[in-house]
Design an enzyme around this catalytic site. Structure first.
Site, PDB file in Angstrom:
ATOM      1  N   GLY A  62       1.877  -7.212  -0.969  1.00 58.85           N
ATOM      2  CA  GLY A  62       3.168  -7.756  -1.365  1.00 58.85           C
ATOM      3  C   GLY A  62       3.581  -7.471  -2.803  1.00 58.85           C
ATOM      4  O   GLY A  62       4.362  -8.235  -3.370  1.00 58.85           O
ATOM      5  N   SER A  63       3.122  -6.354  -3.371  1.00 57.28           N
ATOM      6  CA  SER A  63       3.549  -6.091  -4.754  1.00 57.28           C
ATOM      7  C   SER A  63       5.031  -5.712  -4.820  1.00 57.28           C
ATOM      8  O   SER A  63       5.721  -6.065  -5.782  1.00 57.28           O
ATOM      9  CB  SER A  63       2.669  -5.024  -5.407  1.00 57.28           C
ATOM     10  OG  SER A  63       2.865  -3.763  -4.825  1.00 57.28           O
ATOM     11  N   LEU A  81       9.816  -1.320  14.192  1.00 58.86           N
ATOM     12  CA  LEU A  81      10.757  -2.230  14.838  1.00 58.86           C
ATOM     13  C   LEU A  81      11.432  -1.504  16.000  1.00 58.86           C
ATOM     14  O   LEU A  81      11.720  -0.311  15.919  1.00 58.86           O
ATOM     15  CB  LEU A  81      11.807  -2.691  13.823  1.00 58.86           C
ATOM     16  CG  LEU A  81      11.260  -3.477  12.626  1.00 58.86           C
ATOM     17  CD1 LEU A  81      12.358  -3.693  11.586  1.00 58.86           C
ATOM     18  CD2 LEU A  81      10.687  -4.815  13.073  1.00 58.86           C
ATOM     19  N   ASN A 114      13.920  -0.091   3.976  1.00 59.73           N
ATOM     20  CA  ASN A 114      12.471   0.120   3.933  1.00 59.73           C
ATOM     21  C   ASN A 114      12.129   0.945   2.707  1.00 59.73           C
ATOM     22  O   ASN A 114      12.928   1.744   2.241  1.00 59.73           O
ATOM     23  CB  ASN A 114      12.011   0.867   5.193  1.00 59.73           C
ATOM     24  CG  ASN A 114      10.500   1.097   5.211  1.00 59.73           C
ATOM     25  OD1 ASN A 114       9.720   0.187   4.893  1.00 59.73           O
ATOM     26  ND2 ASN A 114      10.071   2.300   5.560  1.00 59.73           N
ATOM     27  N   HIS A 116       9.162   3.632   1.444  1.00 58.85           N
ATOM     28  CA  HIS A 116       8.034   4.442   1.900  1.00 58.85           C
ATOM     29  C   HIS A 116       7.503   5.242   0.707  1.00 58.85           C
ATOM     30  O   HIS A 116       8.295   5.792  -0.063  1.00 58.85           O
ATOM     31  CB  HIS A 116       8.470   5.388   3.029  1.00 58.85           C
ATOM     32  CG  HIS A 116       7.336   6.224   3.539  1.00 58.85           C
ATOM     33  ND1 HIS A 116       6.344   5.703   4.348  1.00 58.85           N
ATOM     34  CD2 HIS A 116       7.013   7.515   3.311  1.00 58.85           C
ATOM     35  CE1 HIS A 116       5.456   6.666   4.608  1.00 58.85           C
ATOM     36  NE2 HIS A 116       5.840   7.762   3.997  1.00 58.85           N
ATOM     37  N   THR A 133       4.053   2.065  -8.974  1.00 62.99           N
ATOM     38  CA  THR A 133       4.809   1.596 -10.152  1.00 62.99           C
ATOM     39  C   THR A 133       6.267   2.054 -10.054  1.00 62.99           C
ATOM     40  O   THR A 133       7.175   1.329 -10.477  1.00 62.99           O
ATOM     41  CB  THR A 133       4.192   2.082 -11.486  1.00 62.99           C
ATOM     42  OG1 THR A 133       4.232   3.500 -11.517  1.00 62.99           O
ATOM     43  CG2 THR A 133       2.764   1.604 -11.649  1.00 62.99           C
ATOM     44  N   GLU A 169       7.806   2.492  -7.164  1.00 64.64           N
ATOM     45  CA  GLU A 169       8.372   1.646  -6.101  1.00 64.64           C
ATOM     46  C   GLU A 169       8.900   0.337  -6.676  1.00 64.64           C
ATOM     47  O   GLU A 169       9.979  -0.130  -6.326  1.00 64.64           O
ATOM     48  CB  GLU A 169       7.309   1.347  -5.035  1.00 64.64           C
ATOM     49  CG  GLU A 169       6.838   2.573  -4.266  1.00 64.64           C
ATOM     50  CD  GLU A 169       5.843   2.211  -3.162  1.00 64.64           C
ATOM     51  OE1 GLU A 169       6.110   1.266  -2.402  1.00 64.64           O
ATOM     52  OE2 GLU A 169       4.792   2.882  -3.066  1.00 64.64           O
TER      53      GLU A 169
HETATM   54  C1  GAR Z   1       3.706   0.375  -0.483  1.00 55.81           C
HETATM   55  O1  GAR Z   1       3.210   1.535  -1.118  1.00 55.81           O
HETATM   56  C2  GAR Z   1       4.768   0.742   0.538  1.00 55.81           C
HETATM   57  O2  GAR Z   1       5.603   1.784   0.125  1.00 55.81           O
HETATM   58  C3  GAR Z   1       3.926   1.165   1.701  1.00 55.81           C
HETATM   59  O3  GAR Z   1       2.880   0.216   1.737  1.00 55.81           O
HETATM   60  C4  GAR Z   1       2.617  -0.253   0.403  1.00 55.81           C
HETATM   61  C5  GAR Z   1       2.696  -1.754   0.391  1.00 55.81           C
HETATM   62  O4  GAR Z   1       2.292  -2.273  -0.850  1.00 55.81           O
HETATM   63  N1  GAR Z   1       4.682   1.212   2.920  1.00 55.81           N
HETATM   64  C6  GAR Z   1       4.468   2.090   3.899  1.00 55.81           C
HETATM   65  O5  GAR Z   1       3.568   2.895   3.885  1.00 55.81           O
HETATM   66  C7  GAR Z   1       5.441   1.971   5.069  1.00 55.81           C
HETATM   67  N2  GAR Z   1       5.407   3.172   5.857  1.00 55.81           N
HETATM   68  P1  GAR Z   1       2.708  -3.749  -1.285  1.00 55.81           P
HETATM   69  O6  GAR Z   1       2.325  -4.676  -0.127  1.00 55.81           O
HETATM   70  O7  GAR Z   1       1.889  -4.030  -2.502  1.00 55.81           O
HETATM   71  O8  GAR Z   1       4.181  -3.774  -1.556  1.00 55.81           O
END
Ligand code: GAR
Length: 205
Positions: A12-13, A93, A107, A109, A172, A174
């Site tokens: 969940g960052s 989904l 979303n 990615h 970072t 993201e």
């Molecule tokens: C993140 O890097 C996100 O982009 C990725 O999972 C991680 C979750 O980190 N998502 C995917 O790969 C979706 N296809 P977080 O729980 O710390 O936000």
């Protein structure tokens, strides 16, 4: 302010970055609740600590994917989000679910889509020898990691990178880009301004 529900499966960052951003007085979105499909997701405690309602829907508690999604949809009908932000939600989904929130599900990615959708993104980027990696915020459609791209941020791939070091650098980016995109999206601007949203960088060998 637009009502936002965040879906997570893990640490969940990105969720935290969105919650933090939403505390700014002029932020056009508020986080109403955090939904998780994993009871043990690290993000749940973080959401609770931030005073955000959490709702857990573990897939195996339901007979089918449809029943799982029905339960989530019923809860959403109560929370009435304007926007749903997937933030590390590792479940596809259905078309039916997406149709209920058409054009309102975002979303993130951790790759420069359409490159490297799906799992093991960072290792595949390293194996391909790309010099730029990054992340993409896009609208969710039925295909995995498809849908119109709203913004991307790029970071360099550095010599000696492993999937872990690259993932950390992308993460970072993201945390910067997702709150920016949600700000723009919630205020009704169709696309973020490139000057705001893009971090361009390149590495030579
Ligand atoms: C993140 O890097 C996100 O982009 C990725 O999972 C991680 C979750 O980190 N998502 C995917 O790969 C979706 N296809 P977080 O729980 O710390 O936000």
């Amino acid at each position: 302010r637009k009502r936002v529900v965040i879906f997570i499966s893990g640490g969940g960052s990105n969720m935290e970055a969105l919650i933090r951003a939403s505390r700014a007085e002029d932020y056009p979105a508020e986080i109403i609740a955090v939904y998780s499909d994993k009871a043990e997701a690290g993000g749940i405690a973080k959401a609770e600590a931030a005073g955000i309602a959490t709702r857990i829907f573990v897939r195996k508690d339901y007979a089918s994917k449809e029943a799982h999604e029905e339960a989530i949809l019923a809860s959403l009908a109560h929370d009435r989000p304007d926007i749903i932000c997937l933030a590390g939600y590792m479940r596809l989904l259905s078309g039916r679910f997406i149709a209920s929130y058409e054009g309102r599900i975002l979303n993130i990615h951790p790759s420069l889509l359409p490159l490297f959708p799906g799992l093991h993104t960072h290792q595949r980027a390293l194996d391909a020898g790309v010099k730029l990696a990054g992340c993409t915020v896009h609208l969710v459609t039925e295909g995995m990691d498809e849908g119109p791209i709203l913004a991307q941020a790029a970071v360099p791939v550095l010599k000696g990178d492993t999937a872990e070091t690259l993932a950390a650098r992308v993460l970072t980016a993201e945390h910067k880009i997702y709150p920016l995109v949600l700000r723009q999206f919630a205020s009704g601007k169709a696309e973020p301004q490139p000057a705001d949203a893009m971090i361009i960088s390149a590495s030579l060998f």
